[in-house]
Scaffold this motif. Sequence first.
Motif, mmCIF file in Angstrom:
data_model
loop_
_atom_site.group_PDB
_atom_site.id
_atom_site.type_symbol
_atom_site.label_atom_id
_atom_site.label_comp_id
_atom_site.label_asym_id
_atom_site.label_seq_id
_atom_site.Cartn_x
_atom_site.Cartn_y
_atom_site.Cartn_z
ATOM 1 N N PRO A 1 4.792 -13.074 -6.363
ATOM 2 C CA PRO A 1 3.757 -13.003 -5.326
ATOM 3 C C PRO A 1 4.135 -12.003 -4.235
ATOM 4 O O PRO A 1 5.287 -11.573 -4.128
ATOM 5 C CB PRO A 1 3.711 -14.430 -4.781
ATOM 6 N N LEU A 2 3.157 -11.649 -3.420
ATOM 7 C CA LEU A 2 3.346 -10.606 -2.414
ATOM 8 C C LEU A 2 4.514 -10.891 -1.482
ATOM 9 O O LEU A 2 5.299 -9.999 -1.152
ATOM 10 C CB LEU A 2 2.048 -10.445 -1.610
ATOM 11 N N ASP A 3 4.656 -12.154 -1.069
ATOM 12 C CA ASP A 3 5.703 -12.463 -0.094
ATOM 13 C C ASP A 3 7.107 -12.415 -0.691
ATOM 14 O O ASP A 3 8.091 -12.418 0.051
ATOM 15 C CB ASP A 3 5.456 -13.836 0.545
ATOM 16 N N GLU A 4 7.237 -12.343 -2.031
ATOM 17 C CA GLU A 4 8.550 -12.287 -2.666
ATOM 18 C C GLU A 4 8.852 -10.923 -3.279
ATOM 19 O O GLU A 4 9.924 -10.724 -3.852
ATOM 20 C CB GLU A 4 8.638 -13.357 -3.773
ATOM 21 N N GLN A 5 7.937 -9.974 -3.178
ATOM 22 C CA GLN A 5 8.129 -8.680 -3.821
ATOM 23 C C GLN A 5 9.158 -7.812 -3.093
ATOM 24 O O GLN A 5 9.294 -7.887 -1.868
ATOM 25 C CB GLN A 5 6.791 -7.926 -3.905
ATOM 26 N N ASP A 6 9.870 -6.998 -3.876
ATOM 27 C CA ASP A 6 10.783 -6.004 -3.331
ATOM 28 C C ASP A 6 9.960 -4.814 -2.869
ATOM 29 O O ASP A 6 9.506 -3.992 -3.672
ATOM 30 C CB ASP A 6 11.782 -5.578 -4.408
ATOM 31 N N ARG A 7 9.742 -4.706 -1.570
ATOM 32 C CA ARG A 7 8.876 -3.654 -1.047
ATOM 33 C C ARG A 7 9.488 -2.270 -1.192
ATOM 34 O O ARG A 7 8.778 -1.263 -1.126
ATOM 35 C CB ARG A 7 8.503 -3.962 0.401
ATOM 36 N N GLY A 8 10.780 -2.238 -1.421
ATOM 37 C CA GLY A 8 11.421 -0.954 -1.684
ATOM 38 C C GLY A 8 11.045 -0.384 -3.037
ATOM 39 O O GLY A 8 11.239 0.809 -3.298
ATOM 40 N N ALA A 9 10.489 -1.238 -3.916
ATOM 41 C CA ALA A 9 10.071 -0.778 -5.250
ATOM 42 C C ALA A 9 8.632 -0.287 -5.262
ATOM 43 O O ALA A 9 8.160 0.195 -6.289
ATOM 44 C CB ALA A 9 10.245 -1.910 -6.263
ATOM 45 N N TRP A 10 7.935 -0.401 -4.151
ATOM 46 C CA TRP A 10 6.559 0.071 -4.093
ATOM 47 C C TRP A 10 6.511 1.594 -4.146
ATOM 48 O O TRP A 10 7.445 2.277 -3.686
ATOM 49 C CB TRP A 10 5.876 -0.424 -2.818
ATOM 50 N N ASP A 11 5.443 2.134 -4.684
ATOM 51 C CA ASP A 11 5.266 3.575 -4.834
ATOM 52 C C ASP A 11 4.791 4.160 -3.497
ATOM 53 O O ASP A 11 3.629 4.014 -3.112
ATOM 54 C CB ASP A 11 4.240 3.861 -5.941
ATOM 55 N N THR A 12 5.686 4.827 -2.798
ATOM 56 C CA THR A 12 5.369 5.322 -1.458
ATOM 57 C C THR A 12 4.333 6.443 -1.487
ATOM 58 O O THR A 12 3.544 6.595 -0.544
ATOM 59 C CB THR A 12 6.638 5.819 -0.754
ATOM 60 N N ALA A 13 4.308 7.234 -2.559
ATOM 61 C CA ALA A 13 3.331 8.326 -2.640
ATOM 62 C C ALA A 13 1.912 7.767 -2.757
ATOM 63 O O ALA A 13 0.977 8.251 -2.094
ATOM 64 C CB ALA A 13 3.649 9.227 -3.830
ATOM 65 N N LEU A 14 1.734 6.746 -3.596
ATOM 66 C CA LEU A 14 0.415 6.131 -3.722
ATOM 67 C C LEU A 14 -0.001 5.455 -2.420
ATOM 68 O O LEU A 14 -1.172 5.509 -2.024
ATOM 69 C CB LEU A 14 0.408 5.112 -4.865
ATOM 70 N N ILE A 15 0.949 4.809 -1.742
ATOM 71 C CA ILE A 15 0.644 4.155 -0.466
ATOM 72 C C ILE A 15 0.218 5.188 0.564
ATOM 73 O O ILE A 15 -0.764 4.994 1.298
ATOM 74 C CB ILE A 15 1.854 3.343 0.032
ATOM 75 N N ALA A 16 0.924 6.302 0.633
ATOM 76 C CA ALA A 16 0.576 7.352 1.601
ATOM 77 C C ALA A 16 -0.824 7.890 1.333
ATOM 78 O O ALA A 16 -1.615 8.102 2.266
ATOM 79 C CB ALA A 16 1.606 8.471 1.539
ATOM 80 N N GLU A 17 -1.154 8.109 0.064
ATOM 81 C CA GLU A 17 -2.485 8.616 -0.260
ATOM 82 C C GLU A 17 -3.553 7.584 0.077
ATOM 83 O O GLU A 17 -4.621 7.925 0.618
ATOM 84 C CB GLU A 17 -2.560 8.982 -1.745
ATOM 85 N N GLY A 18 -3.282 6.325 -0.243
ATOM 86 C CA GLY A 18 -4.237 5.275 0.080
ATOM 87 C C GLY A 18 -4.459 5.130 1.571
ATOM 88 O O GLY A 18 -5.595 4.986 2.043
#
Length: 411
Positions: free
Chosen positions: A255-272
């Motif tokens: 779930p969102l509260d347990e996810q490793d946020r360092g594994a998120w795709d920063t390029a996609l987040i920046a574009e979004g």
Amino acid sequence: MIDLREAVTRAHHEEWARVVAALTRRFGDLDIAEEAAAEAFTTAVERWPADGVPPNPGAWLTTTANRRAIDRIRRENKRDDKHREAQMAYHDDPPEPVGAIDDDRLRLIFTCCHPALAMEARVALTLRMVGGLTVPEIARAFLVAESAMGQRITRAKAKIKAARIPYRVPSAEDLPARVSSVLAVLFLVFNEGYLATGPGTDPLRHDLTAEAIRLTRLIRTLLPDDGEVAGLLALMLLTEARRTARVSAAGELVPLDEQDRGAWDTALIAEGHRLVRERLAAAVAGVAPGSYQILAAINAVHTSARDMRDTDWSQILALYDQLVRLDPSPIIALNRAIAVAELDGPQVALAAVDRLEHRLAGYHPYHATRADLLRRLGRSQQSRAAYDKAIELAGNTAETAYLTRRRDQLR
């Protein structure tokens, strides 16, 4: 040695829409196109194990489907002009103009989303014909029984035949009238990939999410000033950015509260985030945002927080309040209640969730949300019962594993 079934399956995913689109343009009848394509794939399953996979599977499938379509037209003794159209399959005439849309699949989606059909009917029909979703998957997306969805699709096809609705390639002027239903199709295709509903599929289907994003990008180039197109693209990008963190190595949903946020795709987040900021600027200028833009803004708040504790829940709740006014659906109300739990506590949220029972009794996230709220209130027996119901209704293996673990942790 190549697995023949795997080869046919791969060809199906890669070529199905292209074959159907080509046959639809040639014969002007989506039913013939779909059935001829299905016969071609069935023939491939029968013949490829003995004959081997052809050097160009796509060309083989297209040729076979064309012949099957011609055979059916001749068998059914269609009108003379249909016979003449069928003969075109053997000629080397140049293809018809593709209109405003270069991509075969996107063009077919716009073609299927005919405004003469009711919104739900055109979306369901397009999901079945072009989106690659099964009737059970579409039924779960609409929260209706599988039999009811099958009847809805059948009635839509019957209306097309009875009213002689032409499947013409849409012009540039047609696109604005059809784009809302096209976006609904792509949103539901993305959702099925984001969290597959069938028990026999991978928990996350990257093929569906990637294709939905690709097609939404194409629509943005066609309609660059449409705020909902930009909003849906931003929503997809911000959701897809979390994909690799959403399932553990053990195959359990995270779930969102347990996810490793360092594994998120920063390029996609920046574009979004950039797309969301563009739409916020438009809103300041007096252009009211639509549902996809608000959902994208909610996801932007989530992906802006370095930690779950840093999430601005008051902003999320304000956005949900705005969204409820546009779309007072029970699913939106359920998601709003989750934000309420973070601000006003689980007891207040549970009261809001319980009011949705008559509309969401068959929706497993409703029971999963109730189970979590009851757990937080220390009502373990009721929480266990809610988890049991959620597990019974959930089809996704990763989600089932997560819900089972949470239930088994109850005292």
